[in-house]
Write an enzyme that holds these catalytic residues in place. Sequence first.
Site, PDB file in Angstrom:
ATOM      1  CG  ASP A 136       7.312  -2.235  -5.806  1.00  0.00           C
ATOM      2  OD1 ASP A 136       8.433  -2.402  -6.333  1.00  0.00           O
ATOM      3  OD2 ASP A 136       7.122  -1.435  -4.863  1.00  0.00           O
ATOM      4  CD  GLU A 143       8.957   1.271  -3.261  1.00  0.00           C
ATOM      5  OE1 GLU A 143       8.826   0.521  -4.245  1.00  0.00           O
ATOM      6  OE2 GLU A 143       9.223   0.835  -2.127  1.00  0.00           O
TER       7      GLU A 143
END
Length: 269
Positions: A136, A143
Amino acid sequence: MRIVITENYDEMSRIGARIVARTINEKPNAVLGLATGGTPIGLYRELVRMHREEGLDFSRVTTFNLDEYVGLPKDSPASYHWFMRENLFQYLNIPEQNIYIPSGTTDNYEAFCTWYEARIRESGGIDLQLLGIGTDGHIAFNEPTSSLGSRTRIKTLAKQTILDNARYFERPEDVPIYAITMGVGTILEARKILILANGRYKAPAVAAMIEGPVTSMCTASALQMHPETVCVLDREATKDLQMLEYYEWVQEKSPGSPYRKRREDTPLL
Ligand code: PGA
């Protein structure tokens, strides 16, 4: 960003290890930022070989790891403390007191994070930060949508990251949901950054990092703002790069770059 394209995982690992070794040879008391995961294992193996066979000396080196799972004690085989001991530290001569890894079990995370940042500063800052990249686009456990100015703190992991890391646990539900991680801002303060990526499944994240907009949706893209970052990729991880031909051209034709003839001796950083 400097892009170095290698043929496979082994070549990526060897070139990465040479960059680390050069940093230590130039500055024997270098401060290294270290990463965990499948990507750096080959690089660590090569550093161990260099230590044994070529006398690469770690006796004055200090290390700071990027992250650790919250709730895992040091002796849990899934912890990053365990990973680092198993894959690297047990084979090298880094003094125990020079090794820093975020604590997964402190009873005061906020104070710990402040202390960790202070230790990095007091050690003179990180000379070379080693990174992998998540599918990702994360670096460390930053994140998507993490602040690009973030510092060491607790993060809630994305579902994709939990799935990606489930292979290290007996059951997917055993993967911790929280991690303590250096921030993007912390990472960007390193003097040099070395990011490795291998495998076709990393190609979309690699393209977003190198060619996409700078965005918190892919925290690795923040490395575009860093003046001394080298990306060492295996061929599979380059598959989604639009400018691939150009990077190959640069790699072969740069003035003073003997990459074609003596690939692994090229000054990379
Ligand atoms: P990996 O993880 O090296 O296990 O692929 C990289 C990351 O998530 O940063």
